[in-house]
Structure formats: C-alpha cells, structure tokens
Design an enzyme around this catalytic site. Structure first.
Site, PDB file in Angstrom:
ATOM      1  N   ALA A 209       0.831  -1.218   0.000  1.00 55.02           N
ATOM      2  CA  ALA A 209       0.000   0.000   0.000  1.00 55.02           C
ATOM      3  C   ALA A 209       0.866   1.269   0.000  1.00 55.02           C
ATOM      4  O   ALA A 209       1.936   1.290   0.626  1.00 55.02           O
ATOM      5  CB  ALA A 209      -0.934  -0.006   1.198  1.00 55.02           C
ATOM      6  N   PRO A 210       0.421   2.295  -0.759  1.00 59.75           N
ATOM      7  CA  PRO A 210      -0.821   2.383  -1.541  1.00 59.75           C
ATOM      8  C   PRO A 210      -0.758   1.716  -2.911  1.00 59.75           C
ATOM      9  O   PRO A 210      -1.756   1.681  -3.617  1.00 59.75           O
ATOM     10  CB  PRO A 210      -1.028   3.885  -1.683  1.00 59.75           C
ATOM     11  CG  PRO A 210       0.357   4.448  -1.691  1.00 59.75           C
ATOM     12  CD  PRO A 210       1.151   3.592  -0.739  1.00 59.75           C
ATOM     13  N   GLY A 211       0.427   1.199  -3.318  1.00 60.10           N
ATOM     14  CA  GLY A 211       0.454   0.390  -4.514  1.00 60.10           C
ATOM     15  C   GLY A 211       1.295   0.884  -5.665  1.00 60.10           C
ATOM     16  O   GLY A 211       1.106   0.445  -6.797  1.00 60.10           O
ATOM     17  N   GLY A 212       2.249   1.772  -5.414  1.00 58.67           N
ATOM     18  CA  GLY A 212       3.083   2.295  -6.498  1.00 58.67           C
ATOM     19  C   GLY A 212       3.880   1.221  -7.211  1.00 58.67           C
ATOM     20  O   GLY A 212       3.941   1.186  -8.443  1.00 58.67           O
ATOM     21  N   ASP A 228      -0.690  -6.196   2.250  1.00 58.00           N
ATOM     22  CA  ASP A 228      -0.609  -5.060   3.166  1.00 58.00           C
ATOM     23  C   ASP A 228      -1.951  -4.938   3.891  1.00 58.00           C
ATOM     24  O   ASP A 228      -2.998  -5.024   3.245  1.00 58.00           O
ATOM     25  CB  ASP A 228      -0.314  -3.757   2.411  1.00 58.00           C
ATOM     26  CG  ASP A 228       0.258  -2.675   3.316  1.00 58.00           C
ATOM     27  OD1 ASP A 228      -0.374  -2.377   4.346  1.00 58.00           O
ATOM     28  OD2 ASP A 228       1.334  -2.142   2.989  1.00 58.00           O
ATOM     29  N   ASP A 265       9.147  -2.596  -0.136  1.00 59.81           N
ATOM     30  CA  ASP A 265       9.500  -1.190   0.123  1.00 59.81           C
ATOM     31  C   ASP A 265       8.787  -0.734   1.396  1.00 59.81           C
ATOM     32  O   ASP A 265       8.069   0.255   1.402  1.00 59.81           O
ATOM     33  CB  ASP A 265       9.110  -0.323  -1.076  1.00 59.81           C
ATOM     34  CG  ASP A 265       9.544   1.134  -0.928  1.00 59.81           C
ATOM     35  OD1 ASP A 265      10.605   1.364  -0.325  1.00 59.81           O
ATOM     36  OD2 ASP A 265       8.814   2.021  -1.404  1.00 59.81           O
ATOM     37  N   LYS A 295      15.779   0.495   5.036  1.00 60.47           N
ATOM     38  CA  LYS A 295      15.691   1.799   5.680  1.00 60.47           C
ATOM     39  C   LYS A 295      16.874   1.982   6.624  1.00 60.47           C
ATOM     40  O   LYS A 295      17.171   1.105   7.456  1.00 60.47           O
ATOM     41  CB  LYS A 295      14.373   1.925   6.463  1.00 60.47           C
ATOM     42  CG  LYS A 295      13.134   1.533   5.670  1.00 60.47           C
ATOM     43  CD  LYS A 295      12.988   2.291   4.369  1.00 60.47           C
ATOM     44  CE  LYS A 295      11.769   1.807   3.589  1.00 60.47           C
ATOM     45  NZ  LYS A 295      11.645   2.412   2.264  1.00 60.47           N
TER      46      LYS A 295
END
Length: 338
Positions: A209-212, A228, A265, A295
């Site tokens: 999410a949001p799904g890029g 997600d 991600d 990260k």
C-alpha cells in the site's frame, strides 16, 4: 595522480567518502558542495581507479567523473571560449561519437552561463570536430562541474560515470494517475540493475500500500499478489491479474515456488524486514529476484547494511546494493535466490 568529481545523495557524501577511503589507499578528499559533491585525488591511474570501482562499486557513490582539466572561472565569455578550446583539443577522443554535455554547478559558483547556453556553444564545437551532440544514450559525456573558483572538466563513458544522467540524478516524468512517487524507485532500480520487469511472471509485493510498485508490475504484465493490511489505491482493482491480501505478510503462507519476483518497500526496521523476507523464501522459485529497500534508521548505516547483507546471504546472492537517486533514507538491494 588522478582527480575525480564524486557525487552522493544529499546528506550521504560522508558515507561515500568512507567507502572510498576503505577501497583506495592514499586518497585525498575535499568537499565542493556540502554533503553531496566532493573531489577525490588518487595516486592511481584513471584505468586503475575505474577498474576498482567496476569490481566493487561503492553503495553511496551515485556518480563520478574524471577531472581531465581544471579551468579558472573568469565569470565572462572567456569561460565559454576556454571550454570550446578544450573540446577542440579532445577531437581524437570524441570524433565520430555521440556526445552529451552535462553541466552542474556549486551554489554561488561565479560561472555565469546556464546549462542551455553552455550546451548550445559546445554542441556547435562538437559538430565542428566531427562529433554528434545528443541528449540521450551518448557514447561519451563531456562533464563540467562549476565550482567556486574552477571548472572541473572530464570526458568519460556513461558506464565509467555510473550513469548517463548529470550527476546521476535520474529524472522520470510524473504520469497522470500515478499512485505515488515510490514508483520512481522501482523504475530506477530496473535501470540501475539492468533487469527487465516484464520478463517476470508472478510477483509478490510485501507492504504494497498504496500500490506504487504493484502498479508498475501490473503495467508490465505480471500477476501480482499485493500484501498489506492497509488499502491499495482503488484504480489498481481494474487489473484482473491483481490479488490483494489485506493481511500482515508474517501471517501468510504460499505454495513453494509460487513467485519469481519479490519486491519490498516497507518502512520497517531493517532486521524486522529481513526476518519477514526470509520467512517467505520458500514461496520463491530458485533463481527468483528480490528488489528490496533497506531503511537506514540508525547512525551507523554501513554496519546496518553489512548486517542485512550477511543475513540475506543465507538464502540470496547479492547482485548489487546501491543508494539510488530516488532513495531517501534508504538503499536498494538486488538479490537472487540461491
């Protein structure tokens, strides 16, 4: 003795410098743009430096170009005249080649000309000496960095400079209906790692999410399982190849060998992310690819990266680790399952 203009993502030059110091003995480094651009002086030849970088490319070094010539900045038309003469003298290196001109500058550089004006003048000179000026896919790049006192000029191939974009700053145009800018990270990873997303069959997107990233994979023709607890963008449900599981990935089990691509991600701590991916490794086919962002939440990113790569090494072969231009407080890993 050779000199090199080196560029990292803003705020990460210190780590690029540290990587280079670990890799090259006897180098000297000084900053040109705080936290981003610096000059490295090495006792090694140009070929030796390039060979070492090809063999062990630093994670945080986004772009590098040799300094073939330094020209004092006059702040007048003399600067363009000096650059033109340099290009003419480089005729043997650029004749019959497609050549791009890249200009970057330090803040408060007294160099008075824009990129467009500089390129217009130098393109005319390139044509004069039998080269073809181009914007994309050049054979070689004439790179210019305008500092506070000098122009640092070098000629090298895109491969030698680690990018065919000025300073390695890869730019993608935002599309109508684009779900998030995160899509640019996966697009850049595809370029940087020399992979073709459309060659995969079935992808697993963890923390989708949001799904890029899911959107890009669907656009390339993959079947995608997006995992997600949060909602995906409504536009994604037009794709019949999408399976959306609104659950935590840690609660799911898949048939062994289901996926040939895993992407991740998530804004999780690095070791949490590693555990989650390793728990799902049976769902990946042998030889499956994983594209994963890590990260950098701690003050010792080099150690964090070393620990993450070590843990993944039990299941995956690391093909490349890189801080891409579209990464922020993170790097991207390209892994292949053993």
């Amino acid at each position: 003795m050779t000199q090199w203009i080196c560029t990292a993502n803003r705020g990460f030059a210190t780590y690029a410098m540290e990587e280079l110091r670990r890799q090259f003995e006897g180098i000297k480094i000084s900053q040109l743009t705080h936290g981003e651009v610096f000059i490295m002086e090495s006792p090694l030849t140009r070929e030796a430096v390039l060979d070492q970088i090809r063999t062990n490319e630093p994670i945080f070094l986004r772009h590098i170009h040799p300094v073939d010539k330094k020209l004092p900045i006059q702040g007048s038309a003399d600067d363009l005249q000096a650059l033109s003469e340099l290009a003419r003298h480089a005729r043997l290196r650029i004749e019959d080649k497609q050549v791009a001109v890249h200009l970057r500058r330090a803040e408060r550089s007294p160099y008075p000309y824009s990129t467009a004006d500089t390129k217009a003048v130098l393109d005319a000179v390139l044509e004069e000496v039998g080269a073809e000026p181009v914007l994309q896919s050049p054979d070689v790049i004439l790179s210019i960095f305008a500092g506070l006192e000098e122009l640092y000029v070098g000629i090298a191939t895109p491969e030698e400079q680690l990018s065919d974009w000025p300073g390695g700053a890869v730019r993608f145009q935002r599309e109508e209906g684009q779900i998030s800018r995160a899509k640019f990270k996966l697009l850049e990873a595809e370029r940087a790692f020399h992979i073709r997303l459309e060659e995969f069959r079935e992808g697993l997107d963890i923390g989708a999410a949001p799904g890029g990233w899911t959107h890009l994979l669907l656009e390339r023709g993959l079947k995608v399982t997006a995992v997600d607890p949060a909602e995906l963008h409504p536009s994604l449900f037009q794709y019949p190849r999408l399976t959306n599981l609104r659950k935590n990935a840690s609660d799911l089990k898949f048939q062994p060998g289901t996926f040939d691509l895993l992407v991740c991600d998530m804004s999780w701590s690095p070791m949490q992310m590693v555990r989650l991916v390793l728990d799902l490794e049976e769902a990946l086919q042998p030889g499956a690819t994983a594209i994963i962002t890590v990260k950098l939440m701690h003050k010792k990113p080099l150690q964090t990266i070393k620990d993450v790569i070590s843990r993944f090494g039990t299941v995956f072969v690391l093909r490349k680790a890189k801080q891409l231009f579209h990464n922020r407080e993170e790097i991207t890993l390209y892994l292949v399952k053993k």
